[in-house]
Design a protein around this motif. Sequence first.
Motif, PDB file in Angstrom:
ATOM      1  N   TRP A   1      -0.986  -3.630  -0.907  1.00 14.06           N
ATOM      2  CA  TRP A   1      -0.142  -2.461  -0.696  1.00 14.06           C
ATOM      3  C   TRP A   1       1.324  -2.803  -0.908  1.00 14.06           C
TER       4      TRP A   1
ATOM      5  N   VAL B   1      -7.386  -4.812  -0.406  1.00 16.44           N
ATOM      6  CA  VAL B   1      -6.389  -3.928  -1.000  1.00 16.44           C
ATOM      7  C   VAL B   1      -5.015  -4.555  -0.837  1.00 16.44           C
TER       8      VAL B   1
ATOM      9  N   THR C   1     -13.938  -4.972   0.197  1.00 17.49           N
ATOM     10  CA  THR C   1     -12.800  -5.034  -0.724  1.00 17.49           C
ATOM     11  C   THR C   1     -11.556  -5.579  -0.034  1.00 17.49           C
TER      12      THR C   1
ATOM     13  N   THR D   1      -6.902  -3.003  -5.930  1.00 12.35           N
ATOM     14  CA  THR D   1      -8.069  -3.267  -5.094  1.00 12.35           C
ATOM     15  C   THR D   1      -8.876  -4.392  -5.731  1.00 12.35           C
TER      16      THR D   1
ATOM     17  N   GLU E   1      -0.853   1.988  -2.820  1.00 12.02           N
ATOM     18  CA  GLU E   1      -1.927   1.038  -3.074  1.00 12.02           C
ATOM     19  C   GLU E   1      -1.703   0.419  -4.446  1.00 12.02           C
TER      20      GLU E   1
ATOM     21  N   HIS F   1      -9.245   2.221   2.713  1.00 11.81           N
ATOM     22  CA  HIS F   1     -10.500   1.538   3.013  1.00 11.81           C
ATOM     23  C   HIS F   1     -11.534   2.521   3.565  1.00 11.81           C
TER      24      HIS F   1
END
Length: 291
Positions: free
Chosen positions: A193, A191, A189, A203, A200, A165
């Motif tokens: 994980w 994300v 955004t 997104t 990652e 980020h």
Amino acid sequence: MYCVAFSPDGTRLASGSWDNTVRLWDTITGNQLRTIKWHSRVVSSVAFSPDSARLASGSWDGTIGLWDTVTGKKLHTIRGRALGVNSVSFSPDGNRLASGNWNKTITLWDTTTAKKLLTLKGHSEYINSVAFSPDGMRLASGSGDNTVKLWDSAAGKELLTLRGHSGNVVSVAFSPDGNRLASGSRDKTIVLWNTTTGEELLTLKGHSSYVYSVTFSPDGKRLASGSSTIKLWDTITEKDTITLEGHSKYVLSIAFSPDGKRLTSGSADNIIKLWDAVTGRILHTFKEHAD
């Protein structure tokens, strides 16, 4: 409305606000059940225990209250340092409570004795959000330092630091199977994980403003995010399936009902809404908190 939470049995909502109060609501009738006036500053986070019998409320006044959800009686007062609390989260067994604090630390508390168990240090800025994994073995934290950290919740050891980020991480949430973690940020955004590797996975982009809150549906197939609007995402296809509009200001907190059929949202417009999570229809609108 600063924060909202669904009870695990689906019958009640809790909300906390800038008016320093905690309120309990009936999710079927929309009636207000109880008002708790105790905190001296903003109630920034509310969380039900897994059995729905207790409610934790964290405040910018630096205190956490543990409440009986039926009687409204205060069971415990937890006082840390004279700094604010941004987030509280019960462990899946209900025996521990995590708090994310202004002083850049996370504290783990015993919910029976209200005594401090551990202090987790590693972030370089304030903690915005904390969440236990479904098995209770890990804890996630999102911080103003733009990172997410994963911790061993028993030993207090830092396991992973997730970087991706470009803005403050405001909200974190585990998927129901614990294999994924979602983080919402001021970089607009979300994300997702891998919680084992820290990789990652994807997104999600689509919001035009800060993402203040993220939460998975109980089946893990959808993710809801709160910003200037609410979006529901398919976590497999990465597509936003529906956008919910109805609040006049930012949506600061969202939560799915235990069956995944409803979604609640708390907004800076001081209104709580209860939505049909499939059609996007508004089921109830609550407004009792002061401006």
